[in-house]
Design a protein around this motif. Structure first.
Motif, mmCIF file in Angstrom:
data_model
loop_
_atom_site.group_PDB
_atom_site.id
_atom_site.type_symbol
_atom_site.label_atom_id
_atom_site.label_comp_id
_atom_site.label_asym_id
_atom_site.label_seq_id
_atom_site.Cartn_x
_atom_site.Cartn_y
_atom_site.Cartn_z
ATOM 1 N N ASP A 197 59.405 52.036 60.866
ATOM 2 C CA ASP A 197 60.064 53.302 60.535
ATOM 3 C C ASP A 197 59.232 54.019 59.472
ATOM 4 N N ARG A 198 58.340 54.890 59.909
ATOM 5 C CA ARG A 198 57.447 55.582 58.976
ATOM 6 C C ARG A 198 58.210 56.568 58.088
ATOM 7 N N ASN A 199 59.295 57.114 58.589
ATOM 8 C CA ASN A 199 60.106 58.001 57.749
ATOM 9 C C ASN A 199 60.684 57.246 56.557
ATOM 10 N N LYS A 200 61.105 56.008 56.791
ATOM 11 C CA LYS A 200 61.635 55.189 55.707
ATOM 12 C C LYS A 200 60.552 54.913 54.668
ATOM 13 N N LEU A 201 59.335 54.684 55.129
ATOM 14 C CA LEU A 201 58.228 54.451 54.201
ATOM 15 C C LEU A 201 57.989 55.664 53.306
ATOM 16 N N THR A 202 58.055 56.842 53.893
ATOM 17 C CA THR A 202 57.855 58.060 53.104
ATOM 18 C C THR A 202 58.942 58.210 52.052
ATOM 19 N N GLY A 203 60.193 58.015 52.469
ATOM 20 C CA GLY A 203 61.292 58.123 51.518
ATOM 21 C C GLY A 203 61.172 57.121 50.388
ATOM 22 N N SER A 204 60.828 55.869 50.736
ATOM 23 C CA SER A 204 60.687 54.816 49.720
ATOM 24 C C SER A 204 59.556 55.132 48.756
ATOM 25 N N THR A 205 58.442 55.633 49.270
ATOM 26 C CA THR A 205 57.275 55.933 48.441
ATOM 27 C C THR A 205 57.593 57.006 47.409
ATOM 28 N N VAL A 206 58.202 58.083 47.861
ATOM 29 C CA VAL A 206 58.475 59.202 46.960
ATOM 30 C C VAL A 206 59.574 58.846 45.960
ATOM 31 N N ARG A 207 60.601 58.126 46.412
ATOM 32 C CA ARG A 207 61.680 57.737 45.494
ATOM 33 C C ARG A 207 61.187 56.757 44.440
ATOM 34 N N ALA A 208 60.489 55.703 44.887
ATOM 35 C CA ALA A 208 60.117 54.626 43.970
ATOM 36 C C ALA A 208 59.018 55.031 43.002
ATOM 37 N N PHE A 209 58.056 55.824 43.454
ATOM 38 C CA PHE A 209 56.863 56.077 42.637
ATOM 39 C C PHE A 209 56.788 57.482 42.061
ATOM 40 N N LEU A 210 57.527 58.430 42.636
ATOM 41 C CA LEU A 210 57.493 59.794 42.114
ATOM 42 C C LEU A 210 58.858 60.243 41.603
ATOM 43 N N GLY A 211 59.887 59.380 41.746
ATOM 44 C CA GLY A 211 61.202 59.691 41.217
ATOM 45 C C GLY A 211 61.849 60.897 41.881
ATOM 46 N N GLN A 212 61.645 61.055 43.190
ATOM 47 C CA GLN A 212 62.177 62.208 43.904
ATOM 48 C C GLN A 212 62.880 61.760 45.175
ATOM 49 N N ARG A 213 63.932 62.483 45.554
ATOM 50 C CA ARG A 213 64.623 62.232 46.814
ATOM 51 C C ARG A 213 64.169 63.277 47.829
ATOM 52 N N ILE A 214 63.394 62.796 48.787
ATOM 53 C CA ILE A 214 62.871 63.702 49.791
ATOM 54 C C ILE A 214 63.476 63.430 51.161
ATOM 55 N N ASP A 215 64.299 62.381 51.246
ATOM 56 C CA ASP A 215 64.844 61.956 52.544
ATOM 57 C C ASP A 215 65.564 63.077 53.275
ATOM 58 N N CYS A 216 66.236 63.952 52.517
ATOM 59 C CA CYS A 216 67.003 65.030 53.134
ATOM 60 C C CYS A 216 66.107 65.953 53.949
ATOM 61 N N ALA A 217 64.838 66.067 53.548
ATOM 62 C CA ALA A 217 63.910 66.967 54.240
ATOM 63 C C ALA A 217 63.370 66.361 55.531
ATOM 64 N N GLN A 218 63.808 65.170 55.867
ATOM 65 C CA GLN A 218 63.362 64.542 57.114
ATOM 66 C C GLN A 218 63.791 65.371 58.330
ATOM 67 N N CYS A 219 64.985 65.963 58.258
ATOM 68 C CA CYS A 219 65.531 66.702 59.398
ATOM 69 C C CYS A 219 65.560 68.213 59.175
ATOM 70 N N HIS A 220 65.542 68.650 57.904
ATOM 71 C CA HIS A 220 65.633 70.089 57.623
ATOM 72 C C HIS A 220 65.152 70.334 56.203
ATOM 73 N N ASP A 221 64.908 71.580 55.884
ATOM 74 C CA ASP A 221 64.504 71.919 54.527
ATOM 75 C C ASP A 221 65.607 71.527 53.548
ATOM 76 N N HIS A 222 65.198 70.997 52.380
ATOM 77 C CA HIS A 222 66.174 70.571 51.376
ATOM 78 C C HIS A 222 66.994 71.769 50.913
ATOM 79 N N PRO A 223 68.338 71.670 50.917
ATOM 80 C CA PRO A 223 69.173 72.830 50.571
ATOM 81 C C PRO A 223 69.149 73.198 49.096
ATOM 82 N N PHE A 224 68.808 72.242 48.213
ATOM 83 C CA PHE A 224 68.892 72.504 46.775
ATOM 84 C C PHE A 224 67.544 72.398 46.068
ATOM 85 N N ASP A 225 66.563 71.806 46.702
ATOM 86 C CA ASP A 225 65.270 71.587 46.058
ATOM 87 C C ASP A 225 64.190 72.322 46.844
ATOM 88 N N HIS A 226 62.951 72.186 46.360
ATOM 89 C CA HIS A 226 61.843 72.912 46.989
ATOM 90 C C HIS A 226 61.255 72.170 48.188
#
Length: 545
Positions: A197-226
């Motif tokens: 699951d490469r999408n899971k890898l992306t989410g884990s990478t950004v959350r763990a190492f950059l302190g950001q939640r990007i998972d929401c942008a997997q399906c659509h643009d994030h409604p509250f962030d950039h």
């Protein structure tokens, strides 16, 4: 040999084995052959001292601007307990308390911190914290994912003080078999039903190492962030050429990352791209090597800020910015003054991403040394002081800290890697059982969580609490009951063993009266059992304070 004699020997053999085991355990618990961790001398590094001063100045100005008076400095035993819980996941033993009290010098807390950081218990405890952040708590698919090997590898890296940026690069770009090259379990943790699951890898990478939640942008643009969906797809494309085969995690340059277009429902190829700091993305290397270099690039302030925020959270029980994986974008330092994470992050980067140094800075700062108590009875003011770090935050202990503390309180000597095999095994299996019953906090263990009635009942009436609180020749209750000391000293020892502090005059008077009613050893054991039970179940025992 006559049959009757042979049968008699066989009948007595089990009893003899049991007696031998008991004798060995008693000997090991009373006179363990231990190599204690030496107390290192803390070098007065000017740069470390300067960073601590910058942190303190930031908070002093912040408190002044908000008209807050910080709490008094916590006493040394309270800070010692706080350090032990944060770095080893357990309270200090009576043996360690006596060792600390025998130390001299105004810098003994700093030297004690350095000692705890060199102890293997620190690496083992923090490896579990990092494992939860990087791959979660689930065991996953056992054939291709070995969480135990991953955690053990992290422990070795932490013990060796491997630079954190180097460690992260190994996780993102590692290749090999998940047993022989345990860092690759960061990749195989994303395996599900035989697929990566490469999408899971992306989410884990950004959350763990950059302190950001990007998972929401997997399906659509994030409604509250950039974050945009194109950002998520571009980052995921860096994992597009990794595959998990029988021979392990490897790079396949022939693979292309494709997604299904939501409008045309046709496959389209996505090129790897980063959402910001494109100039920090190297042109050479495999896709994952390039991604790893970009994540850890010295100009990527999100990496150092996320690292500092997570370490702060592990030490205080609460991250500086909460939640730990949803940090705001860094401000422009040319226009805004640096905040705490900027100060800590800069020192982290300029000193080789040294985890132990970062910890030493944080625990030497004023907020870490403050008391959790205040004379102010206004709930709003207490909450405001806590949110501004003018009070040390009160946080419930994690399940591992609860069971670690209960087990350590059952022994007057330190339970560590040098303890006898019986004690180490007891801790291992007791922790597994207790955490399962108490409730695992999962990978989001830095989020606030409420206590429950079943948890309180487990501490009060659970089998482990009963075993620990019943007097025996091998545990603290039995040893303290049998010591030839005054009743006052007996009460003080119980408080030190369980709460890492001496009793108040009122507490001392109350329990001395209890012991004065004990006419014999048996009654003294019963009073000590009751005292331990009361201390185990006091709120003070299960909070960090």
């Amino acid at each position: 040999m006559p049959a009757s004699t042979r049968n008699w020997i066989l009948a007595c053999l089990p009893v003899g084995v049991v007696a031998l085991v008991i004798s060995l355990v008693a000997w090991a618990s009373s006179s363990p052959l231990k190599q204690t961790t030496p107390i290192p001398v803390v070098v007065n590094e000017d740069s470390l001292t300067r960073t601590v001063s910058r942190v303190n100045q930031l908070f002093e100005e912040q408190w002044k601007d908000r008209e807050l008076i910080p709490a008094e400095q916590a006493d040394e035993l309270t800070q010692m307990r706080r350090l032990s819980l944060a770095l080893h996941g357990t309270i200090p033993s009576l043996e360690e308390i006596r060792e600390f009290q025998a130390m001299s010098g105004d810098d003994r807390l700093e030297r004690w911190t350095a000692k705890l950081l060199e102890d293997r218990r620190f690496a083992d405890y923090f490896s579990e914290r990092f494992t939860r952040a990087f791959v979660g708590v689930a065991q996953g698919q056992f054939i291709v994912f070995r969480r135990d090997r991953f955690k053990a590898w992290l422990s070795e890296q932490i013990q060796a003080n491997t630079p954190y940026d180097e460690l992260v690069r190994k996780l993102i770009a590692g290749e090999g078999i998940w047993t022989g090259d345990p860092e690759t379990n960061f990749i195989t943790a994303a395996m599900a039903d035989g697929n990566l699951d490469r999408n899971k890898l992306t989410g884990s990478t950004v959350r763990a190492f950059l302190g950001q939640r990007i998972d929401c942008a997997q399906c659509h643009d994030h409604p509250f962030d950039h974050w945009k969906q194109a950002d998520f797809e571009g980052l995921t494309a860096f994992y597009g050429q990794v595959e998990v085969k029988l021979l392990g995690v490897r790079q396949n340059d022939d693979l292309k990352y494709e997604v299904e277009d939501r409008n045309t429902l046709e496959k389209r190829t996505v090129a790897p791209q980063v959402p910001f700091l494109n100039e920090c993305l190297p042109a050479k290397g495999t896709l994952r090597e390039r991604l790893a270099a970009w994540v850890t690039h010295p100009d990527n302030r999100r990496f150092e800020r996320a690292s500092a925020n997570r370490i702060w959270g592990l030490l205080f029980g609460v991250p500086y910015i909460n939640p730990v994986d949803d940090l705001p974008a860094p401000t422009d330092l040319a226009q805004e003054p640096p905040d705490l994470l900027d100060i800590l992050g800069q020192d982290f980067r300029e000193n080789g991403y040294d985890i132990k140094r970062l910890i030493q800075i944080i625990v030497a700062s004023k907020p870490f040394g403050l008391s959790s108590s205040t004379d102010n009875e206004n709930a709003e003011e207490i909450e405001r002081a806590t949110s501004e770090w003018a009070l040390f935050p009160l946080v419930r202990l994690r399940p591992e800290q609860i069971i670690g503390s209960m087990l350590q309180a059952s022994s007057l000597k330190t339970i560590d890697q040098n303890s006898n095999l019986f004690m180490r095994g007891r801790r291992f299996f007791s922790e597994i059982d207790f955490v399962r019953e108490y409730g695992d906090l999962g990978s989001d263990e830095l989020n606030d969580f409420p206590g429950t009635i079943p948890q309180a009942l487990l501490r009060m009436n659970g089998q482990f609490a009963k075993d620990n609180g019943s007097a025996s020749p091998f545990n603290s209750v039995g040893r303290i009951s049998s010591l030839d000391i005054s009743n006052a000293k007996r009460v003080e020892t119980c408080f030190l063993v369980c709460l890492s502090r001496i009793p108040t005059p009122e507490e001392l008077t109350h329990f001395i009266k209890q012991y004065e009613t004990a006419p014999n050893q048996k009654q003294r054991e019963k009073i000590t059992e009751d005292l331990f039970w009361a201390l185990y179940n006091s709120p003070e025992f299960s909070w960090n304070h």
